[in-house]
Motif scaffolding. Structure first.
Motif, short mmCIF file in Angstrom:
data_model
loop_
_atom_site.label_atom_id
_atom_site.label_comp_id
_atom_site.label_asym_id
_atom_site.label_seq_id
_atom_site.Cartn_x
_atom_site.Cartn_y
_atom_site.Cartn_z
N ARG A 135 32.03 -10.56 9.28
CA ARG A 135 33.06 -9.40 9.11
C ARG A 135 33.87 -9.63 8.03
O ARG A 135 33.94 -10.71 7.31
N PHE A 136 34.99 -8.95 7.73
CA PHE A 136 36.05 -9.02 6.91
C PHE A 136 35.58 -9.41 5.57
O PHE A 136 36.46 -10.33 4.44
N ILE A 137 34.24 -8.70 5.16
CA ILE A 137 34.13 -8.81 3.60
C ILE A 137 34.29 -7.80 2.82
O ILE A 137 34.72 -7.75 1.59
N GLU A 138 34.36 -6.67 3.51
CA GLU A 138 34.42 -5.16 2.99
C GLU A 138 36.13 -5.05 2.70
O GLU A 138 36.86 -5.42 3.69
N ASP A 139 36.46 -4.23 1.99
CA ASP A 139 37.79 -3.61 1.82
C ASP A 139 37.99 -2.52 2.84
O ASP A 139 37.36 -1.51 2.47
N GLU A 182 42.86 -10.70 12.36
CA GLU A 182 41.74 -10.94 11.87
C GLU A 182 41.30 -12.40 11.80
O GLU A 182 40.09 -12.66 11.84
N ALA A 183 42.15 -13.22 11.28
CA ALA A 183 41.63 -14.40 10.70
C ALA A 183 41.63 -15.13 12.39
O ALA A 183 40.50 -16.07 12.33
N GLY A 184 42.22 -14.88 13.40
CA GLY A 184 41.74 -15.40 14.80
C GLY A 184 40.40 -14.95 15.23
O GLY A 184 39.57 -15.88 15.51
N ILE A 196 37.22 -16.22 6.20
CA ILE A 196 38.46 -15.98 6.81
C ILE A 196 39.49 -15.43 5.86
O ILE A 196 39.79 -15.78 4.88
N PRO A 197 39.75 -14.06 6.38
CA PRO A 197 40.55 -13.29 5.31
C PRO A 197 41.85 -13.71 5.18
O PRO A 197 42.64 -14.73 6.05
N GLU A 198 42.64 -13.50 4.18
CA GLU A 198 44.20 -13.75 3.77
C GLU A 198 44.84 -12.99 5.14
O GLU A 198 44.71 -11.79 5.05
N SER A 199 45.53 -13.89 5.82
CA SER A 199 46.27 -13.05 7.04
C SER A 199 47.51 -13.62 7.40
O SER A 199 47.58 -14.79 7.39
N LYS A 200 48.39 -12.56 7.56
CA LYS A 200 49.85 -13.08 7.72
C LYS A 200 49.97 -13.77 9.30
O LYS A 200 50.95 -14.47 9.36
N SER A 201 48.90 -13.50 9.99
CA SER A 201 48.86 -13.99 11.45
C SER A 201 48.53 -15.62 11.22
O SER A 201 49.17 -16.21 12.13
N VAL A 202 48.40 -16.17 10.08
CA VAL A 202 48.12 -17.61 9.85
C VAL A 202 49.46 -18.07 9.91
O VAL A 202 49.88 -19.08 10.60
N LEU A 203 50.39 -17.66 9.25
CA LEU A 203 51.84 -18.11 9.06
C LEU A 203 52.66 -18.03 10.30
O LEU A 203 53.15 -19.06 10.84
N THR A 204 52.37 -16.69 10.87
CA THR A 204 53.17 -16.70 12.55
C THR A 204 52.26 -17.58 13.41
O THR A 204 53.34 -18.28 14.21
N SER A 215 40.21 -6.60 -0.90
CA SER A 215 40.47 -5.68 -1.85
C SER A 215 40.62 -6.17 -3.37
O SER A 215 40.41 -5.61 -4.24
N ARG A 216 40.89 -7.39 -3.56
CA ARG A 216 41.06 -8.15 -4.79
C ARG A 216 39.84 -8.49 -5.30
O ARG A 216 39.58 -8.50 -6.56
N VAL A 217 38.85 -8.75 -4.49
CA VAL A 217 37.49 -8.90 -4.80
C VAL A 217 36.90 -7.76 -5.27
O VAL A 217 36.40 -7.71 -6.45
N LYS A 218 37.19 -6.42 -4.56
CA LYS A 218 36.58 -5.31 -4.82
C LYS A 218 37.26 -4.95 -6.32
O LYS A 218 36.46 -4.36 -7.29
N SER A 219 38.39 -5.34 -6.76
CA SER A 219 39.06 -4.75 -8.10
C SER A 219 38.70 -5.87 -9.11
O SER A 219 38.98 -5.87 -10.27
#
Ligand code: ADP
Ligand code: MG
Lengths: 92, 270
Positions: free
Chosen positions: B253-257, B233-235, B210-218, B185-189
């Protein structure tokens, strides 16, 4: 001007600026890292040789290394002392 | 003979350790006996990400110095019995690792393992050099951000001139790009460099985004490599990376917003 145009015509996007800066910087750094390591020594020895014949300053000589896809060029520039009004320079 | 992979970047905090843990697990899960080595002397962290910190007895430096055998130092992963971890030493002596010592250990590991993943420390100093020196493949972990792209390019220069393969005039280290912490989404903007922007500069073979993803911290909170979180998504992105590395052809994958219309409208944060 419609409201939509107003939003579209906003300032250049920061990612575009980032990309342009990176392209310039990375190109510059790649040339620098491919520069042969003998350049400073070459410059010094050339200066010694030239000084046998002409009395030039330390910074009167510059050695440049350029590289593009199909060739590497070594550019040597010597500025001779200012006997007359204008600079004479030798390009090799 | 093992294939030696270095996970490298120059810049710190871009996701090398996260990536090392994920791909080592991914390779092992697919039946390849894999060792993952923490090269970050003094800043051991891979053990935490892999969730084996309480089982560390001996480390990489102990093995190099002959104070422990490889078998004593290698920790078998609790989730996958084909995966082993060699932890970094917590010593503050930066010279504890030597080129010769690292070479000896990698050679010994090569007899028994199919893949050896070397988690590089940040920087371009000795630690990063030792991690890449013996590599066959390099996973260049890059964030879509100016200093990370620049540092990656510098690492490419080092791989091409200072690795063992370069010194011996052998086939060069195979370099792959892993673009991590990507936010479509930030790339798109227009606020973040996109895949194409980064590739215009680095032009490497892309292993994955690898998308920025909360699951990495979890995942790191619980000491389980994120690749085991199959819903995240990161997994999934790391799973694709491993598949592609092993020769499978998978679309990126995970390129598009793909944020929903309403979330976009109301400026929801991811
Ligand atoms: N795809 C991602 N999404 C969100 N956070 C990430 C992602 N990849 C890495 N991180 C976070 O970034 C930080 C640095 O990651 P780490 O793998 O330790 O980087 P490095 O080993 O390169 O220093 C950690 O807090 C990690 O949780
Ligand atoms: Mg790390």
């Amino acid at each position: 001007m419609s409201l939509l145009d107003y939003f579209r015509k906003s300032k250049p996007k920061s990612a575009a600026i980032a990309k342009e800066r990176l392209q310039i910087l990375v190109a510059h750094e790649r040339t620098a890292r491919n520069r042969p390591s003998y350049l400073p020594q070459l410059q010094k020895e050339l200066l010694d040789v030239i000084r046998k014949y002409v009395n030039v300053d330390q910074d009167a000589i510059s050695v440049n290394f350029e590289q593009d896809e199909n060739q590497e060029t070594l550019e040597l520039n010597i500025v001779l002392p200012d006997y007359q009004q204008e600079n004479k320079s030798v390009n090799m | 003979m093992a294939r030696i992979i270095v996970v490298t970047s120059g810049k710190g905090g871009v996701g090398k350790t996260t990536t090392s843990a994920a791909i080592a697990m991914g390779l092992a899960k697919r039946g390849h006996k894999t060792a993952v080595i923490d090269f970050d002397v003094g800043l051991r962290n891979l053990d935490l990400i892999m969730g084996c910190e309480r089982r560390v007895v001996y480390d990489f430096v102990n093995v190099i110095n002959g104070e422990a055998s490889l078998n004593q130092a290698l920790i078998r992963d609790k989730n996958c019995n084909l995966l082993y971890i060699l932890p970094a030493s917590q010593t503050r002596d930066k010279d504890a690792l030597t080129l010769e010592g690292v070479g000896r250990i990698l050679e010994e590991l090569s007899k028994d393992f199919q893949y050896i993943v070397c988690d590089s420390p940040a920087g371009i100093e000795k630690g990063a050099y030792l991690a890449l020196y013996y590599a066959d493949d390099a996973f260049v972990v890059t964030n879509p951000e100016v200093s990370s792209v620049r540092d990656s390019d510098r690492m490419l220069g080092i791989l091409a001139s200072k690795s063992r393969r370069a010194e011996r005039n052998e086939e060069p280290v195979k370099e792959y790009l892993l673009l991590t912490r990507y936010d479509p989404s930030r790339v798109k903007s227009g606020e973040m460099l996109g895949l194409d922007d980064v590739q215009d500069i680095l032009s490497l073979q892309l292993l994955g985004i690898i998308p920025e993803s909360k699951s990495v911290l979890t995942a790191s909170n619980s000491g389980i490599p994120v690749i085991l979180d199959e819903k995240s998504e990161a997994g999934q992105a790391y799973e694709d990376v491993v598949a592609r590395y092993l020769g499978e052809d998978r679309p990126h994958r995970f390129i598009e917003d793909k944020k929903g219309f309403f979330r976009k409208l109301f400026g929801g944060k991811s």
